[in-house]
Design an enzyme around this catalytic site. Structure first.
Site, short mmCIF file in Angstrom:
data_model
loop_
_atom_site.label_atom_id
_atom_site.label_comp_id
_atom_site.label_asym_id
_atom_site.label_seq_id
_atom_site.Cartn_x
_atom_site.Cartn_y
_atom_site.Cartn_z
N LYS A 290 1.16 -1.25 0.14
CA LYS A 290 0.02 -0.24 0.39
C LYS A 290 1.23 1.27 -0.12
O LYS A 290 1.82 1.28 0.86
CB LYS A 290 -1.05 -0.07 1.38
CG LYS A 290 -1.54 1.22 1.48
CD LYS A 290 -2.73 1.16 2.61
CE LYS A 290 -2.94 2.07 3.98
NZ LYS A 290 -4.10 1.62 4.95
N LYS B 260 0.91 5.55 -0.46
CA LYS B 260 0.41 6.62 0.44
C LYS B 260 0.05 7.42 -0.62
O LYS B 260 1.38 7.81 -1.28
CB LYS B 260 0.87 7.45 2.00
CG LYS B 260 0.62 6.25 3.22
CD LYS B 260 -0.96 6.85 3.75
CE LYS B 260 -0.74 6.08 5.09
NZ LYS B 260 -2.50 6.04 5.49
N ASP C 222 -3.59 4.24 -0.97
CA ASP C 222 -4.62 4.90 0.66
C ASP C 222 -3.95 6.68 0.69
O ASP C 222 -3.07 6.80 0.20
CB ASP C 222 -4.32 4.71 1.52
CG ASP C 222 -4.71 5.30 2.95
OD1 ASP C 222 -5.94 5.85 2.64
OD2 ASP C 222 -4.32 5.33 4.12
N GLU D 299 -8.21 3.54 -0.70
CA GLU D 299 -9.07 4.13 0.15
C GLU D 299 -8.95 5.52 0.81
O GLU D 299 -7.90 6.25 0.20
CB GLU D 299 -7.73 3.45 1.14
CG GLU D 299 -8.47 3.37 2.34
CD GLU D 299 -6.99 2.77 4.09
OE1 GLU D 299 -6.02 1.95 2.99
OE2 GLU D 299 -7.18 2.57 4.71
N ASP E 14 -12.42 4.02 5.34
CA ASP E 14 -11.17 4.25 6.78
C ASP E 14 -12.06 5.21 7.56
O ASP E 14 -13.16 4.84 7.79
CB ASP E 14 -9.58 4.25 6.45
CG ASP E 14 -8.83 4.74 7.81
OD1 ASP E 14 -9.65 4.26 8.60
OD2 ASP E 14 -7.95 4.82 7.26
N LYS F 201 -10.80 -0.57 11.21
CA LYS F 201 -9.98 -0.51 13.00
C LYS F 201 -10.38 -0.06 14.10
O LYS F 201 -11.34 0.25 13.90
CB LYS F 201 -8.87 1.16 12.18
CG LYS F 201 -8.08 1.20 11.27
CD LYS F 201 -7.30 2.45 11.78
CE LYS F 201 -6.92 2.34 10.21
NZ LYS F 201 -6.06 4.26 9.42
MG LIG Z 1 -6.35 4.45 5.45
#
Ligand SMILES: [Mg+2]
Length: 369
Positions: free
Chosen positions: A162, A164, A189, A214, A239, A263
């Site tokens: 993943k 960012k 993300d 994401e 998220d 989460k």
């Molecule tokens: Mg995230």
């Protein structure tokens, strides 16, 4: 559960390397550890994933301390808890503050599992004895640095990468990664760095065969995400927008996402995380467990929830050595060929090391009924 005391510790741990997202760069990890003791001297451990600043959500280390001390802990003294499943309803009239609630609830789950002499994952109804993990890589100074990091983690066996992204660090970067690694499981993300004005720009990501994008849009949005998902082939994963089963239900009804990142801290604890998992399983949405740069204690809770059957996508629970020179637990969390073996010892299955915990404790306070 015969609670004897609850200790809060304000922790500060230096990370191995700084972690950069669209929120900024982080070197030191500040967080709260919770230790709940029973009358027989057993301890259950929890970790608040609230950060020092209110950048991920509105909670911080300071607000969590206050909410636990003044509101949540007194509620636990007022109402005896016989099972950690009851905690969310004991806390239900306190609005939000999910990370504070989750830290206490998580410690109670660990204690309860130890009292039952069972591993926490079994108490939660988990089945897997090993879990698949991916890795999350922050924004780097250069594309070449990113590519060499990906090379390293792919070689280490992580099951998905993943990265960012943010405006100015997106299409070209993803193109370079795809070019170099055509076959890896790859996702991005955005941590809410875009708006619907970027819809055509984000649609360009469809060409890169990403597992998901994401949280591209606002942290509190599910309406615009539904409009965006209609224009994208790439699944959207939510998220920041999902704080409860109710949020998940509404997002799924609107078509705002096709995947949910669960989460534990963001949704207020393991019980709510399990409810969201059960709902998504029934609706056919895959889920995975995100990370908040946890110490080994939070990491162990993530491992336990990931054993539930609907967690079919690799999560963000990397090895301890990804973030820490030395973690707070023994043994440390290790990843082999992209898999973490789920510990079978009672509770979290990893032993907190008191000397190390003391070393990183800035201050602590103990509460008794
Ligand atoms: Mg995230």
């Amino acid at each position: 559960m015969q609670l004897h005391s609850i200790t809060l510790r304000a922790m500060s741990m230096r990370m191995k390397s700084p972690f950069t997202t669209s929120f900024g760069t982080q070197w030191d990890k500040h967080f709260i550890l919770v230790e709940v003791r029973d009358k027989d001297g057993r301890s259950g451990w929890g970790e608040s994933v609230a950060m020092k600043e209110p950048f991920y959500n509105e909670e911080t280390v300071g607000t969590n301390w206050l909410i636990m001390k003044e509101f949540l802990i007194p509620l636990l003294w007022q109402k005896p808890v016989s099972h950690p499943q009851e905690v969310s309803s004991i806390f239900s009239h306190i609005r939000r503050n999910n990370m504070a609630k989750s830290a206490l609830e998580g410690a109670l789950w660990d204690l309860y599992a130890k009292q039952q002499n069972l591993p926490l994952y079994r108490v939660l109804g988990g089945e897997r004895t090993e879990i698949q993990v991916g890795i999350s890589i922050g924004i780097q100074d250069s594309v070449s640095k990113l590519l060499s990091l990906i090379e390293r983690y792919v070689t280490e066996g992580y099951r998905r990468i993943k990265i960012k992204i943010k405006p100015g660090w997106d299409l070209d970067v993803v193109a370079a990664v795809r070019n170099r690694f055509p076959d890896i499981s790859l996702m991005v993300d955005a941590n809410s760095a875009y708006t619907l004005d970027d819809i055509d720009h984000l649609a360009e990501l469809d060409q890169f065969n990403l597992m998901m994008i994401e949280q591209p849009l606002a942290h509190d949005d599910i309406i615009d995400h539904a409009a965006l998902q209609k224009k994208l082939r790439t699944p959207i994963c939510l998220d920041e927008s999902i704080h409860s089963l109710e949020d998940a239900r509404k997002a799924v009804a609107l078509g705002s996402c096709r995947i949910i990142n669960i989460k534990i801290g963001r949704v207020g604890g393991l019980a709510e995380a399990r409810k969201i998992h059960d709902f998504c399983l029934q609706k056919g949405l895959p889920v995975w467990c995100g990370g908040m740069l946890e110490s080994g204690i939070g990491r162990a809770h993530n491992i336990a929830i990931t054993t539930l059957p609907g967690f079919t996508l690799p999560g963000d629970t990397a090895a301890s050595s990804r973030y820490w020179e030395k973690d707070l637990i023994e043994p440390e969390v290790t990843v082999e060929n992209g898999l973490i073996r789920v510990p079978e010892r009672p509770g979290l299955g990893y032993e907190p090391v008191r000397e190390r915990i003391d070393e990183f404790t800035m201050y602590s306070e103990t509460f008794r009924p």
